[in-house]
Design a protein around this motif. Structure first.
Motif, PDB file in Angstrom:
ATOM      1  N   SER A   4      -2.899 -43.996  27.263  1.00  0.00           N
ATOM      2  CA  SER A   4      -3.619 -43.671  26.129  1.00  0.00           C
ATOM      3  C   SER A   4      -5.011 -43.860  25.756  1.00  0.00           C
ATOM      4  O   SER A   4      -5.715 -44.284  27.037  1.00  0.00           O
ATOM      5  CB  SER A   4      -3.530 -44.956  24.686  1.00  0.00           C
ATOM      6  OG  SER A   4      -4.028 -46.419  25.521  1.00  0.00           O
ATOM      7  N   CYS A  12       3.530 -42.456  22.286  1.00  0.00           N
ATOM      8  CA  CYS A  12       2.777 -41.973  21.446  1.00  0.00           C
ATOM      9  C   CYS A  12       2.375 -42.696  21.030  1.00  0.00           C
ATOM     10  O   CYS A  12       1.259 -42.377  20.678  1.00  0.00           O
ATOM     11  CB  CYS A  12       4.173 -40.409  20.847  1.00  0.00           C
ATOM     12  SG  CYS A  12       4.523 -39.496  22.039  1.00  0.00           S
ATOM     13  N   SER A  13       2.944 -43.448  19.819  1.00  0.00           N
ATOM     14  CA  SER A  13       2.646 -44.577  18.876  1.00  0.00           C
ATOM     15  C   SER A  13       0.890 -45.177  19.360  1.00  0.00           C
ATOM     16  O   SER A  13       0.668 -45.843  19.002  1.00  0.00           O
ATOM     17  CB  SER A  13       3.791 -45.451  18.616  1.00  0.00           C
ATOM     18  OG  SER A  13       3.613 -46.803  19.068  1.00  0.00           O
ATOM     19  N   TRP A  15      -0.842 -43.719  20.839  1.00  0.00           N
ATOM     20  CA  TRP A  15      -2.347 -42.922  21.077  1.00  0.00           C
ATOM     21  C   TRP A  15      -2.417 -42.393  19.702  1.00  0.00           C
ATOM     22  O   TRP A  15      -2.263 -43.216  18.184  1.00  0.00           O
ATOM     23  CB  TRP A  15      -1.805 -41.158  21.348  1.00  0.00           C
ATOM     24  CG  TRP A  15      -1.878 -41.054  22.777  1.00  0.00           C
ATOM     25  CD1 TRP A  15      -0.380 -41.502  23.418  1.00  0.00           C
ATOM     26  CD2 TRP A  15      -1.565 -40.929  23.727  1.00  0.00           C
ATOM     27  NE1 TRP A  15      -0.523 -41.013  24.278  1.00  0.00           N
ATOM     28  CE2 TRP A  15      -1.264 -40.053  24.422  1.00  0.00           C
ATOM     29  CE3 TRP A  15      -3.615 -39.820  23.179  1.00  0.00           C
ATOM     30  CZ2 TRP A  15      -2.277 -39.905  25.680  1.00  0.00           C
ATOM     31  CZ3 TRP A  15      -3.907 -39.857  24.811  1.00  0.00           C
ATOM     32  CH2 TRP A  15      -3.554 -39.461  25.816  1.00  0.00           C
ATOM     33  N   GLY A  16      -4.353 -41.945  19.767  1.00  0.00           N
ATOM     34  CA  GLY A  16      -4.805 -41.666  18.298  1.00  0.00           C
ATOM     35  C   GLY A  16      -4.371 -41.498  17.382  1.00  0.00           C
ATOM     36  O   GLY A  16      -3.373 -39.721  17.623  1.00  0.00           O
ATOM     37  N   THR A  17      -4.648 -41.312  15.761  1.00  0.00           N
ATOM     38  CA  THR A  17      -3.856 -40.295  15.002  1.00  0.00           C
ATOM     39  C   THR A  17      -4.702 -39.196  14.727  1.00  0.00           C
ATOM     40  O   THR A  17      -5.665 -38.980  14.314  1.00  0.00           O
ATOM     41  CB  THR A  17      -3.421 -41.117  14.131  1.00  0.00           C
ATOM     42  OG1 THR A  17      -2.443 -41.160  14.127  1.00  0.00           O
ATOM     43  CG2 THR A  17      -3.542 -40.790  12.649  1.00  0.00           C
ATOM     44  N   THR A  18      -3.942 -38.421  14.701  1.00  0.00           N
ATOM     45  CA  THR A  18      -4.640 -36.468  13.325  1.00  0.00           C
ATOM     46  C   THR A  18      -3.287 -35.897  13.089  1.00  0.00           C
ATOM     47  O   THR A  18      -2.548 -36.742  13.458  1.00  0.00           O
ATOM     48  CB  THR A  18      -5.313 -35.536  14.696  1.00  0.00           C
ATOM     49  OG1 THR A  18      -4.086 -34.930  15.449  1.00  0.00           O
ATOM     50  CG2 THR A  18      -6.062 -36.477  15.758  1.00  0.00           C
ATOM     51  N   ALA A  31      -9.877 -36.753  14.856  1.00  0.00           N
ATOM     52  CA  ALA A  31      -9.062 -38.223  14.370  1.00  0.00           C
ATOM     53  C   ALA A  31      -9.235 -38.352  13.558  1.00  0.00           C
ATOM     54  O   ALA A  31     -10.784 -38.246  13.046  1.00  0.00           O
ATOM     55  CB  ALA A  31      -8.432 -38.835  15.965  1.00  0.00           C
ATOM     56  N   PRO A  35      -6.166 -44.371  10.703  1.00  0.00           N
ATOM     57  CA  PRO A  35      -4.887 -43.777  10.989  1.00  0.00           C
ATOM     58  C   PRO A  35      -4.182 -44.766   9.826  1.00  0.00           C
ATOM     59  O   PRO A  35      -4.233 -46.162   9.551  1.00  0.00           O
ATOM     60  CB  PRO A  35      -4.643 -44.058  12.147  1.00  0.00           C
ATOM     61  CG  PRO A  35      -5.605 -45.252  13.135  1.00  0.00           C
ATOM     62  CD  PRO A  35      -6.594 -45.419  11.899  1.00  0.00           C
ATOM     63  N   HIS A  39       2.134 -48.376  12.276  1.00  0.00           N
ATOM     64  CA  HIS A  39       2.815 -47.751  13.572  1.00  0.00           C
ATOM     65  C   HIS A  39       2.158 -47.924  14.876  1.00  0.00           C
ATOM     66  O   HIS A  39       2.891 -46.938  15.574  1.00  0.00           O
ATOM     67  CB  HIS A  39       2.918 -46.313  12.882  1.00  0.00           C
ATOM     68  CG  HIS A  39       3.073 -45.257  11.448  1.00  0.00           C
ATOM     69  ND1 HIS A  39       4.674 -45.647  11.372  1.00  0.00           N
ATOM     70  CD2 HIS A  39       2.948 -45.737  10.880  1.00  0.00           C
ATOM     71  CE1 HIS A  39       4.534 -45.223  10.178  1.00  0.00           C
ATOM     72  NE2 HIS A  39       3.407 -45.286   9.055  1.00  0.00           N
ATOM     73  N   TYR A  41      -0.972 -46.573  15.520  1.00  0.00           N
ATOM     74  CA  TYR A  41      -1.859 -46.345  16.634  1.00  0.00           C
ATOM     75  C   TYR A  41      -3.212 -46.146  16.343  1.00  0.00           C
ATOM     76  O   TYR A  41      -3.372 -47.626  15.576  1.00  0.00           O
ATOM     77  CB  TYR A  41      -2.033 -45.032  14.868  1.00  0.00           C
ATOM     78  CG  TYR A  41      -0.809 -43.855  15.122  1.00  0.00           C
ATOM     79  CD1 TYR A  41      -0.301 -43.019  15.568  1.00  0.00           C
ATOM     80  CD2 TYR A  41      -0.494 -43.749  13.705  1.00  0.00           C
ATOM     81  CE1 TYR A  41       1.042 -42.293  15.598  1.00  0.00           C
ATOM     82  CE2 TYR A  41       0.623 -42.798  13.651  1.00  0.00           C
ATOM     83  CZ  TYR A  41       1.393 -42.320  14.291  1.00  0.00           C
ATOM     84  OH  TYR A  41       2.531 -41.254  14.099  1.00  0.00           O
ATOM     85  N   THR A  43      -7.335 -45.885  17.502  1.00  0.00           N
ATOM     86  CA  THR A  43      -8.688 -44.985  17.008  1.00  0.00           C
ATOM     87  C   THR A  43      -9.374 -44.496  18.249  1.00  0.00           C
ATOM     88  O   THR A  43      -8.560 -45.001  19.219  1.00  0.00           O
ATOM     89  CB  THR A  43      -9.910 -45.322  15.501  1.00  0.00           C
ATOM     90  OG1 THR A  43      -9.795 -46.273  16.686  1.00  0.00           O
ATOM     91  CG2 THR A  43      -9.308 -46.180  14.238  1.00  0.00           C
TER      92      THR A  43
END
Length: 79
Positions: A4, A12-13, A15-18, A31, A35, A39, A41, A43
């Motif tokens: 990460s 995958c969860s 990772w930061g979120t976009t 991003a 978030p 989940h 996520y 930053t």
């Protein structure tokens, strides 16, 4: 399993979120600094030494840096 942005291994969860979703064909975008909860996520705070609003574009900025470097090298090789 991948690493990460914060250096912790995760799915995958982690990772930061976009809002960008590669399978939807959307573009890379900044991003979210906040978030959705629940989940897992993260930053991008601390990515490439950036914090606050600058962290939201840390990976876009780095992508631009390496793209520019690649293009300069490619042009130099064409000469």
């Amino acid at each position: 399993m991948s690493s990460s942005p914060t250096g912790r291994a995760g799915s995958c969860s982690g990772w930061g979120t976009t809002a960008a979703e590669w399978h939807e064909g959307s573009t890379i975008e900044p991003a979210s600094s906040s978030p959705p909860g629940g989940h897992g996520y993260l930053t991008y705070v601390g990515a490439h030494g950036k914090t606050g609003a600058a962290a939201e574009t840390a990976y876009l900025d780095r992508t631009k840096h390496w793209t520019t470097a690649f293009e300069a090298k490619r042009r130099a090789l064409k000469r």
